[in-house]
Scaffold this active site. Structure first.
Site, PDB file in Angstrom:
ATOM      1  N   ALA A 158     -17.030   6.423   3.688  1.00  0.00           N
ATOM      2  CA  ALA A 158     -17.337   7.516   2.763  1.00  0.00           C
ATOM      3  C   ALA A 158     -15.946   8.054   2.442  1.00  0.00           C
ATOM      4  O   ALA A 158     -15.916   9.190   1.598  1.00  0.00           O
ATOM      5  CB  ALA A 158     -18.113   8.463   3.545  1.00  0.00           C
TER       6      ALA A 158
ATOM      7  N   ARG B 147      -4.590   8.478  -0.531  1.00  0.00           N
ATOM      8  CA  ARG B 147      -3.169   7.966  -0.403  1.00  0.00           C
ATOM      9  C   ARG B 147      -2.918   6.812  -1.373  1.00  0.00           C
ATOM     10  O   ARG B 147      -1.808   6.136  -1.499  1.00  0.00           O
ATOM     11  CB  ARG B 147      -2.647   7.967   0.926  1.00  0.00           C
ATOM     12  CG  ARG B 147      -2.113   9.029   1.721  1.00  0.00           C
ATOM     13  CD  ARG B 147      -1.887   8.577   3.157  1.00  0.00           C
ATOM     14  NE  ARG B 147      -3.107   8.688   3.946  1.00  0.00           N
ATOM     15  CZ  ARG B 147      -3.265   8.259   5.208  1.00  0.00           C
ATOM     16  NH1 ARG B 147      -2.298   7.781   5.928  1.00  0.00           N
ATOM     17  NH2 ARG B 147      -4.345   7.943   5.729  1.00  0.00           N
TER      18      ARG B 147
ATOM     19  N   GLN C  84     -23.317  10.337   3.458  1.00  0.00           N
ATOM     20  CA  GLN C  84     -22.696  11.249   4.105  1.00  0.00           C
ATOM     21  C   GLN C  84     -22.695  12.668   3.477  1.00  0.00           C
ATOM     22  O   GLN C  84     -22.673  12.745   2.221  1.00  0.00           O
ATOM     23  CB  GLN C  84     -21.385  10.930   4.520  1.00  0.00           C
ATOM     24  CG  GLN C  84     -20.817  11.983   5.771  1.00  0.00           C
ATOM     25  CD  GLN C  84     -19.580  11.541   5.964  1.00  0.00           C
ATOM     26  OE1 GLN C  84     -18.951  10.415   5.672  1.00  0.00           O
ATOM     27  NE2 GLN C  84     -18.591  12.523   6.666  1.00  0.00           N
TER      28      GLN C  84
ATOM     29  N   ASP D  18     -11.932  -0.303   5.484  1.00  0.00           N
ATOM     30  CA  ASP D  18     -10.549  -0.361   4.949  1.00  0.00           C
ATOM     31  C   ASP D  18      -9.905  -1.009   5.950  1.00  0.00           C
ATOM     32  O   ASP D  18      -8.606  -1.010   6.002  1.00  0.00           O
ATOM     33  CB  ASP D  18      -9.802   0.996   4.905  1.00  0.00           C
ATOM     34  CG  ASP D  18      -9.968   1.870   5.898  1.00  0.00           C
ATOM     35  OD1 ASP D  18     -10.178   1.647   7.025  1.00  0.00           O
ATOM     36  OD2 ASP D  18      -9.311   2.832   5.678  1.00  0.00           O
TER      37      ASP D  18
ATOM     38  N   GLY E 132      -4.883   7.747  16.255  1.00  0.00           N
ATOM     39  CA  GLY E 132      -5.575   8.458  17.380  1.00  0.00           C
ATOM     40  C   GLY E 132      -4.844   7.577  18.545  1.00  0.00           C
ATOM     41  O   GLY E 132      -5.043   6.387  18.600  1.00  0.00           O
TER      42      GLY E 132
ATOM     43  N   ASN F 241      -6.100   4.086  18.795  1.00  0.00           N
ATOM     44  CA  ASN F 241      -7.333   3.676  18.585  1.00  0.00           C
ATOM     45  C   ASN F 241      -7.518   2.735  17.231  1.00  0.00           C
ATOM     46  O   ASN F 241      -7.129   3.270  16.166  1.00  0.00           O
ATOM     47  CB  ASN F 241      -8.054   5.018  18.276  1.00  0.00           C
ATOM     48  CG  ASN F 241      -9.543   4.877  17.761  1.00  0.00           C
ATOM     49  OD1 ASN F 241     -10.410   3.789  17.955  1.00  0.00           O
ATOM     50  ND2 ASN F 241     -10.041   5.804  17.178  1.00  0.00           N
TER      51      ASN F 241
ATOM     52  N   ASN G  73      -3.964   2.311   3.871  1.00  0.00           N
ATOM     53  CA  ASN G  73      -4.171   3.463   3.424  1.00  0.00           C
ATOM     54  C   ASN G  73      -3.527   3.864   2.254  1.00  0.00           C
ATOM     55  O   ASN G  73      -3.904   4.803   1.439  1.00  0.00           O
ATOM     56  CB  ASN G  73      -3.814   4.793   4.360  1.00  0.00           C
ATOM     57  CG  ASN G  73      -4.489   4.433   5.741  1.00  0.00           C
ATOM     58  OD1 ASN G  73      -5.783   4.817   5.593  1.00  0.00           O
ATOM     59  ND2 ASN G  73      -4.023   4.359   6.836  1.00  0.00           N
TER      60      ASN G  73
ATOM     61  N   LYS H  34     -11.660 -23.712 -25.926  1.00  0.00           N
ATOM     62  CA  LYS H  34     -12.614 -22.642 -25.380  1.00  0.00           C
ATOM     63  C   LYS H  34     -13.805 -23.075 -25.828  1.00  0.00           C
ATOM     64  O   LYS H  34     -13.845 -23.766 -26.857  1.00  0.00           O
ATOM     65  CB  LYS H  34     -12.231 -21.265 -26.350  1.00  0.00           C
ATOM     66  CG  LYS H  34     -13.249 -20.008 -25.840  1.00  0.00           C
ATOM     67  CD  LYS H  34     -13.380 -19.182 -26.837  1.00  0.00           C
ATOM     68  CE  LYS H  34     -14.304 -19.635 -27.685  1.00  0.00           C
ATOM     69  NZ  LYS H  34     -14.662 -18.857 -28.934  1.00  0.00           N
TER      70      LYS H  34
ATOM     71  N   ASN I  35      -9.246 -39.366 -30.036  1.00  0.00           N
ATOM     72  CA  ASN I  35      -7.818 -38.873 -30.066  1.00  0.00           C
ATOM     73  C   ASN I  35      -7.731 -37.652 -31.143  1.00  0.00           C
ATOM     74  O   ASN I  35      -8.157 -37.998 -32.170  1.00  0.00           O
ATOM     75  CB  ASN I  35      -6.555 -39.849 -30.104  1.00  0.00           C
ATOM     76  CG  ASN I  35      -5.406 -39.036 -29.961  1.00  0.00           C
ATOM     77  OD1 ASN I  35      -4.854 -39.081 -28.700  1.00  0.00           O
ATOM     78  ND2 ASN I  35      -4.663 -39.123 -31.023  1.00  0.00           N
TER      79      ASN I  35
HETATM   80  C1  UD1 Z   1      -9.477   7.481  12.272  1.00  0.00           C
HETATM   81  C2  UD1 Z   1      -9.554   7.709  13.802  1.00  0.00           C
HETATM   82  C3  UD1 Z   1      -8.139   7.520  14.415  1.00  0.00           C
HETATM   83  C4  UD1 Z   1      -7.759   5.834  14.314  1.00  0.00           C
HETATM   84  C5  UD1 Z   1      -7.755   5.478  12.757  1.00  0.00           C
HETATM   85  C6  UD1 Z   1      -7.526   4.159  12.961  1.00  0.00           C
HETATM   86  C7  UD1 Z   1     -11.151   9.523  13.987  1.00  0.00           C
HETATM   87  C8  UD1 Z   1     -11.141  10.997  14.132  1.00  0.00           C
HETATM   88  N1  UD1 Z   1     -10.036   8.945  13.641  1.00  0.00           N
HETATM   89  O1  UD1 Z   1      -8.325   8.176  11.766  1.00  0.00           O
HETATM   90  O2  UD1 Z   1      -8.241   7.631  15.985  1.00  0.00           O
HETATM   91  O3  UD1 Z   1      -6.604   5.813  14.775  1.00  0.00           O
HETATM   92  O4  UD1 Z   1      -8.967   5.844  12.266  1.00  0.00           O
HETATM   93  O5  UD1 Z   1      -7.612   3.603  11.511  1.00  0.00           O
HETATM   94  O6  UD1 Z   1     -12.034   8.693  13.908  1.00  0.00           O
HETATM   95  N2  UD1 Z   1     -14.891   8.108   7.101  1.00  0.00           N
HETATM   96  C9  UD1 Z   1     -16.014   8.302   6.618  1.00  0.00           C
HETATM   97  N3  UD1 Z   1     -16.510   9.759   6.483  1.00  0.00           N
HETATM   98  C10 UD1 Z   1     -15.564  10.576   6.651  1.00  0.00           C
HETATM   99  C11 UD1 Z   1     -14.161  10.406   7.104  1.00  0.00           C
HETATM  100  C12 UD1 Z   1     -14.017   9.097   7.267  1.00  0.00           C
HETATM  101  O7  UD1 Z   1     -16.922   7.332   6.192  1.00  0.00           O
HETATM  102  O8  UD1 Z   1     -15.897  11.801   6.928  1.00  0.00           O
HETATM  103  C13 UD1 Z   1     -14.446   6.549   6.849  1.00  0.00           C
HETATM  104  C14 UD1 Z   1     -13.233   6.297   5.970  1.00  0.00           C
HETATM  105  O9  UD1 Z   1     -13.850   5.659   4.501  1.00  0.00           O
HETATM  106  C15 UD1 Z   1     -12.649   5.183   6.704  1.00  0.00           C
HETATM  107  C16 UD1 Z   1     -12.683   5.276   7.934  1.00  0.00           C
HETATM  108  O10 UD1 Z   1     -13.941   6.189   8.188  1.00  0.00           O
HETATM  109  O11 UD1 Z   1     -13.122   3.728   6.397  1.00  0.00           O
HETATM  110  C17 UD1 Z   1     -11.829   6.082   8.699  1.00  0.00           C
HETATM  111  O12 UD1 Z   1     -11.298   7.169   7.929  1.00  0.00           O
HETATM  112  P1  UD1 Z   1     -10.023   7.846   8.007  1.00  0.00           P
HETATM  113  O13 UD1 Z   1      -9.897   9.076   7.241  1.00  0.00           O
HETATM  114  O14 UD1 Z   1      -8.889   6.826   7.724  1.00  0.00           O
HETATM  115  O15 UD1 Z   1      -9.505   8.052   9.474  1.00  0.00           O
HETATM  116  P2  UD1 Z   1      -8.126   8.383  10.201  1.00  0.00           P
HETATM  117  O16 UD1 Z   1      -7.528   9.375  10.199  1.00  0.00           O
HETATM  118  O17 UD1 Z   1      -7.068   7.135   9.875  1.00  0.00           O
HETATM  119 MG    MG Z   2      -7.170   5.680   8.061  1.00  0.00          MG
END
Ligand code: UD1
Ligand code: MG
Length: 499
Positions: free
Chosen positions: A5, A10, A70, A101, A138, A168, A226, A349, A375
């Site tokens: 979502a 970036r 969401q 991603d 994280g 994480n 990202n 084509k 030919n």
């Molecule tokens: C998140 C983790 C972080 C981890 C990192 C790994 C949390 C709070 N943090 O951070 O600990 O190290 O991923 O890459 O979970 N997404 C949604 N809905 C939202 C927000 C995000 O579906 O409201 C989805 C995004 O599309 C993406 C994934 O969740 O696929 C991660 O979101 P992102 O914003 O990249 O999280 P990070 O800040 O990188």
């Molecule tokens: Mg991320």
């Protein structure tokens, strides 16, 4: 659950981040394939940013996926919560969460995670990795005895927590009821004002659940894209892994650094790929074929033993032992038979060129059927377009067409026919006939000296005249047809007319 979502700001792109591609497949495509490989009872995907575009793309990839919207509450925790709300309220068992991603994650790695989670009887198992540079991720918090106590986001972390290098990945296995209970207690009180999924770990542990980590030794499998720098790095690594797999399966890749093969491509044993080659889509290369150098094929089938040199092709079929290029352009609908040839500076084509037939040089073949063993002379054009509609040309088998012929479609040439050089084929040619329509050549003696005096050509002609008596004008192609162009004759009174 695959979380998809987020906006992906970036990336700085009008295309949603998860639709950007790696190895010919979108990032969400890779993520869905890895998750689907687990054979889950339900595969849920949370969407929000560019919702309709993303949902349509997901349906095209996996029509069994449950698409969940969401709401305006942000955060990974909320994304999982809305997905849970869309499922059976009594759902039990293991919930696996991954991201849209993270394209290099494999089903095998997810299976390892589920196996560890279930064998250890965990409430939560998180996939982690140890990175040299953990900035932005994280961090995994552990007690003195090594057990996982929680996760702190980079932006919320104290300096000593930021020194932790175990991160994480965002990929987890949860016990469903623990997850549901913990999420109801997660708040948005943090630096980002989001509902963090990461908070579930400490809540579950405080409630008496076992929380553990599975450390992944392959950092690429947990890495997300990202921005476009990370996208390129992940693409290169994906390609490197894919090429390594093909080389181990018996394919010669002379220069892996300049060879790009999509994950959708199929190669046989003893195929050779020369430098600068890109293979996309549903391309299939069969045994002993040699492709490259500097060739791009998109959904092209290359038959066994064929050679394709410096060629750009899409939606085409190249037969066994056929020869293509160098510098050929095969557009959609090109079918070249076994041992056929599409040679240098040839564009095709919607062209069905039969076994053993050749279009060797400088030609355009569009909307055509050519039989076997025929030919087509150099510099020929299949004139398929009348300015409004396209028309078809049919050429039989074992024909020998002259160079610089124009086939003004619709037109047919019968089996075994011949044509002279420079013929404009406007009428059907019967089998076995010779088609010619060139006028005899006339040479106007002295024309250059009379009309272009003082030029290098006139001077050269004058010198030549000193040593010879000039042309006899006798070379006139096929026989003696009518004079060439009476208008020209009237404008140039100094000619002599050999016909
Ligand atoms: C998140 C983790 C972080 C981890 C990192 C790994 C949390 C709070 N943090 O951070 O600990 O190290 O991923 O890459 O979970 N997404 C949604 N809905 C939202 C927000 C995000 O579906 O409201 C989805 C995004 O599309 C993406 C994934 O969740 O696929 C991660 O979101 P992102 O914003 O990249 O999280 P990070 O800040 O990188
Ligand atoms: Mg991320």
């Amino acid at each position: 659950m695959v979380l998809a979502a987020g906006a992906g700001t970036r990336m700085k792109s009008k295309t949603p981040k998860i639709l950007h591609g790696i190895g010919g497949v979108s990032m969400i495509g890779h993520a869905l394939a890895a998750a689907r490989g687990l054979n889950p009872d339900v595969l849920a995907v949370t969407v929000r940013h560019e919702r309709d575009l993303v949902a349509e793309h997901i349906r095209g990839l996996d029509d069994g996926a449950l698409i969940v919207d969401q709401d305006e509450i942000p955060g990974t925790g909320r994304a999982v919560e809305v997905a849970l709300q869309a499922l059976d309220p009594n759902l039990s068992g293991t919930v696996v969460v991954s991201y849209g991603d993270v394209p290099l994650l494999t089903t095998e790695r997810l299976q390892d995670l589920v196996a560890a989670h279930q064998a250890e009887g965990n409430a939560v198992t998180v996939l982690t990795a140890v990175l040299d540079d953990a900035a932005g991720y994280g961090r995994i918090l552990r007690a003195d005895d090594g057990t996982v106590t929680g996760i702190v986001e980079h932006k919320d972390a104290r300096p000593e927590q930021r020194a932790i290098r175990e991160i994480n990945s965002g990929i987890y296995a949860f016990d469903a009821s623990t997850l549901r209970a913990a999420l109801s207690r997660v708040s948005t009180e943090n630096v980002q004002g989001e509902k963090y999924l990461t908070d579930v770990l400490s809540i579950a542990r405080d409630a008496g659940g076992r929380v553990a980590a599975l450390v992944c030794d392959d950092r690429w499998q947990v890495e997300g894209a990202n921005d476009r720098v990370q996208l390129a790095a992940l693409s290169a690594e994906h390609n490197r892994r894919n090429l390594e797999r093909w080389m181990r399966a018996g394919v010669t890749v002379v220069d892996p650094a300049t060879t790009w093969i999509d994950s959708t491509v199929t190669l046989d044993e003893d195929v050779t790929i020369l430098p600068g080659t890109q293979l996309h889509g549903a391309t299939v290369i069969e045994r002993d074929a040699v492709v490259g150098p500097d060739t791009t094929l998109d959904s092209v089938k290359v038959g066994p033993g064929a050679k394709v040199v410096r060629t750009h092709g899409s939606d085409a079929v190249i037969g066994a032992g056929a020869d293509v290029g160098p510098f050929a352009y095969l557009r959609p609908g090109t079918v070249l038979g076994a041992k056929g040839k599409i040679g240098t500076f040839v564009e095709t084509k919607n062209a069905d060129i039969g076994a053993g037939s050749k279009v060797p040089h400088l030609s355009y073949v569009g909307d055509a059927t050519i039989g076997e063993g025929s030919n087509i002379g150099a510099a020929s054009v299949f004139v398929n377009y009348d300015g409004v509609a396209k028309h078809h040309t049919t050429i039989g088998s074992h024909v020998r067409m002259g160079s610089d012929n124009m086939y003004v479609a619709p037109v047919n040439v019968g089996d075994g026919a011949y044509s002279g050089a420079g013929t404009v084929i406007r009428k059907d040619v019967p089998a076995g006939a010779l088609a010619i329509n060139v006028a005899p050549q006339r040479n106007m003696d002295g024309w250059v000296q009379a009309n272009r005096p003082g030029t290098a050509a006139a001077d050269a002609a004058a010198r030549a005249a000193d040593t010879s008596s000039g042309s006899d004008g006798a070379h006139s192609g096929y026989g003696s047809a009518a004079p060439q162009d009476s208008a020209t004759v009237e404008k140039t009174p100094r000619e002599s007319d050999p016909s």
